[in-house]
Design a protein around this motif. Sequence first.
Motif, PDB file in Angstrom:
ATOM      1  N   SER A  58       1.025  -1.109  -0.040  1.00 34.81           N
ATOM      2  CA  SER A  58      -0.045   0.126   0.201  1.00 34.81           C
ATOM      3  C   SER A  58       0.985   1.239   0.032  1.00 34.81           C
ATOM      4  CB  SER A  58      -1.027   0.019   1.414  1.00 34.81           C
ATOM      5  OG  SER A  58      -1.799  -0.919   1.080  1.00 34.81           O
ATOM      6  N   ASN A  71      -4.413   8.205 -10.222  1.00 31.85           N
ATOM      7  CA  ASN A  71      -4.448   6.830  -9.762  1.00 31.85           C
ATOM      8  C   ASN A  71      -5.350   6.598  -8.668  1.00 31.85           C
ATOM      9  OD1 ASN A  71      -2.260   5.677 -11.985  1.00 31.85           O
ATOM     10  ND2 ASN A  71      -0.917   7.269 -10.877  1.00 31.85           N
ATOM     11  N   ASN A  72      -5.613   5.505  -8.413  1.00 28.93           N
ATOM     12  CA  ASN A  72      -6.176   4.672  -7.082  1.00 28.93           C
ATOM     13  C   ASN A  72      -5.272   3.897  -6.692  1.00 28.93           C
ATOM     14  OD1 ASN A  72      -7.461   3.770  -5.104  1.00 28.93           O
ATOM     15  ND2 ASN A  72      -9.476   3.617  -6.219  1.00 28.93           N
ATOM     16  N   GLN A  75      -6.644   0.784  -4.903  1.00 30.21           N
ATOM     17  CA  GLN A  75      -6.931  -0.258  -5.927  1.00 30.21           C
ATOM     18  C   GLN A  75      -5.389  -0.918  -6.499  1.00 30.21           C
ATOM     19  OE1 GLN A  75      -9.552   1.217  -9.144  1.00 30.21           O
ATOM     20  NE2 GLN A  75      -9.385  -0.650 -10.132  1.00 30.21           N
ATOM     21  N   TYR A  76      -4.777   0.208  -6.676  1.00 27.93           N
ATOM     22  CA  TYR A  76      -3.360  -0.490  -7.259  1.00 27.93           C
ATOM     23  C   TYR A  76      -2.577  -1.465  -6.436  1.00 27.93           C
ATOM     24  CZ  TYR A  76       0.719   0.225 -10.374  1.00 27.93           C
ATOM     25  OH  TYR A  76       1.724   0.011 -11.251  1.00 27.93           O
ATOM     26  N   GLY A  78      -4.262  -3.155  -4.176  1.00 26.90           N
ATOM     27  CA  GLY A  78      -4.945  -4.521  -4.123  1.00 26.90           C
ATOM     28  C   GLY A  78      -4.634  -5.560  -5.458  1.00 26.90           C
ATOM     29  N   ASN A  79      -4.417  -4.763  -6.589  1.00 26.86           N
ATOM     30  CA  ASN A  79      -4.110  -5.638  -7.722  1.00 26.86           C
ATOM     31  C   ASN A  79      -2.921  -6.214  -7.574  1.00 26.86           C
ATOM     32  OD1 ASN A  79      -6.563  -4.855  -9.049  1.00 26.86           O
ATOM     33  ND2 ASN A  79      -5.603  -2.991  -9.970  1.00 26.86           N
ATOM     34  N   ASN A 107      -0.258  -4.067 -14.359  1.00 21.51           N
ATOM     35  CA  ASN A 107      -1.231  -2.963 -14.023  1.00 21.51           C
ATOM     36  C   ASN A 107      -1.349  -1.768 -14.850  1.00 21.51           C
ATOM     37  OD1 ASN A 107      -2.899  -3.636 -11.882  1.00 21.51           O
ATOM     38  ND2 ASN A 107      -1.774  -2.447 -10.357  1.00 21.51           N
TER      39      ASN A 107
END
Length: 663
Positions: A58, A71-72, A75-76, A78-79, A107
């Motif tokens: 994170s 960007n998020n 979410q990044y 998490g991916n 990604n």
Amino acid sequence: MATLAVRNNNPGNLRDPKTGAFRQFATQEEGYAALLNDLDAKRTGATRTGLNGNSSLSQFASVYAPAGDNNNPAQYAGNLASKLGTNPNAPIGQQDIGKLAVAIAQNEDPSAAQHTAGSAPGFISDAQMAQMQGGGTPAPAGGSTGNAPGFISDADFASMGGQQPAPAPAPAPNVPNAVGTPPGQFNSYSLSGREEEKPKNGVVGFLGSVAKAIAEPVVNLIARPGQLVQHTLGGDTQPIEGKFLGLDITDPYSRGFNEVGKDVGRGIETVSLGLPIKGLGSAAAVGATQGLGSSIEQQGLKESFTTPQGLTNTALNTGVGAIAGGATYGATKAIGGAIKGAGDLMSGKTATQAREGIYKAYESALNLNVSERGFENRTGKDLARVLLDNNAPLGRYDNGTLDASDAIKILRDKLNPLNQEASDLLNNPQGVVSNIHFGDVYQTVAKRINESTFTQTQKNAMLREAKQLIEAEAKQYGIEITPAVSDKIKQGFWNTTFSRSVTSRDALTSNTNYLIGNTLKDLEEKAIAGTDAGDVLGGINKQRSDYIDAIKRLSKLDGVKLLKGGRLGNMWGGLIGSIAAGATGGGPGAVLAGDFFGSKAAQFINNPAFKIGAAKARQSVLNGIPVSQTAGKGMGVVGAGLKNAAGTAARFGQPAANTFLGQ
């Protein structure tokens, strides 16, 4: 249509920290190696991002894919965690660097995520990927044919029989990194996850980097209107980027607030190039402005002022810029001054200036301003010249006043034979001689008094005085006199000016007598202009006037004019001496001795004889230095040019410092 990552051979979408533009690599292998370098540097804490092996996925995503870049981060992260089979809080130091690179590439490039055989040409299937990365031999890190990182083509895989993939390249720490550092070492140029910079090698490369750092912000701002028009009219949503004369052109219109905010930094840098530099302080201010703009350009406007790391970087860049700008200005001035000084020394200019130094020593001894003038428009320098040319010494009385007695005696001794010589010439002129009319004398004196800078009250008093004095001489010698008689009268008027003036009335009388004497001198020269003695008398009178003016002024100063460092200098010298002596523990006797010798030392240093002697010694040394006019003048021009260019040089200080520091 190929994605940006594929077109640029840049699977991690690394950016140039200077411009924000996406880096372009020659091959996918080179782009993948750069991504591995960047990840290894972050895991080992070798960047200024604050990341290290204990940082979570994170935290990594917040730096690598910040929200300010559209960007998020959650979410990044998490991916990445999903692809790595872990959770967003897992430390990045515990992740396989090759798998992490593949996850990032997937990604960054959506097509890479669809790696089912046949659906995305050039990629291998999930099963094949699992075979190479999970339970079997790892996949080739860079791809065997230059395809997307971490993947090989279907044809290549088939040629290997679906069992033994091509040998993997050396582990990441030993991959020659894309920025030219030795194998096993990783650069720390990345300021955020996607920024990678190639340092330039050698002086030429360094200077090129500095020039690029200065020019790129300006060129990018010039390009913005054209990019906006193309986006508006052409409907192109892809970034319009490229190179111009080797400069990277970025496109902020498709990337959101943070990228557009970087143009604020570029604007500040551009404005700083036009700010005036008039001294060390303004040079430091320009450097600080450049540093501020550079920091905003690198981090974005929001990031620079809303996060602890951003604020730290902004303050650091601004401070480095101020130091670099001021240091560059000062160093250029100093080097230019040293070269010019050496050139002046070689050309003989300094030796010539040494004589000026002696004049200044006399002026300092006389405590006169260089522009202070006597009644005959003679400056302090003129008086110094007469004293120097006649080797007339000046000293100091114990009370701190000027001792000019020896100088006055020397000048009067030189004046007497000149008076006799002038008298002999006027008594035996060969040719037509005119008489001098006292009416002409008064008219000339009155004209000079009215043109003087005295007050009207003083002028009226001097006019009355002049009328009385001239009438008294006319009554004694008649209304007309010969040049010989005039010379005798003139010397009488001059001699009265040598006595010290006590009151303002005395000073006006002295000035009036001096003016009458000089007027008679001028009329004498006209009266015998047609004789053989005319030209000779002019030269004699020029010397006499110099001596008369010097004696008159010295007589007013002798024993009256306080020298610099007079009584106050004696007092401080004695005080310092007594303190120094007392510190030795010698008791009252030592204190008294220190006071005595300290006072004497101050008197010696402030004695005109010492100052003038030192100036003469300097001239003597400089006169003995061999002179090379051509080389000296050339160095003088170069040095003067450097000094004048200090302001321009200061504008390169901050970019040079940033380039040197690898920012």
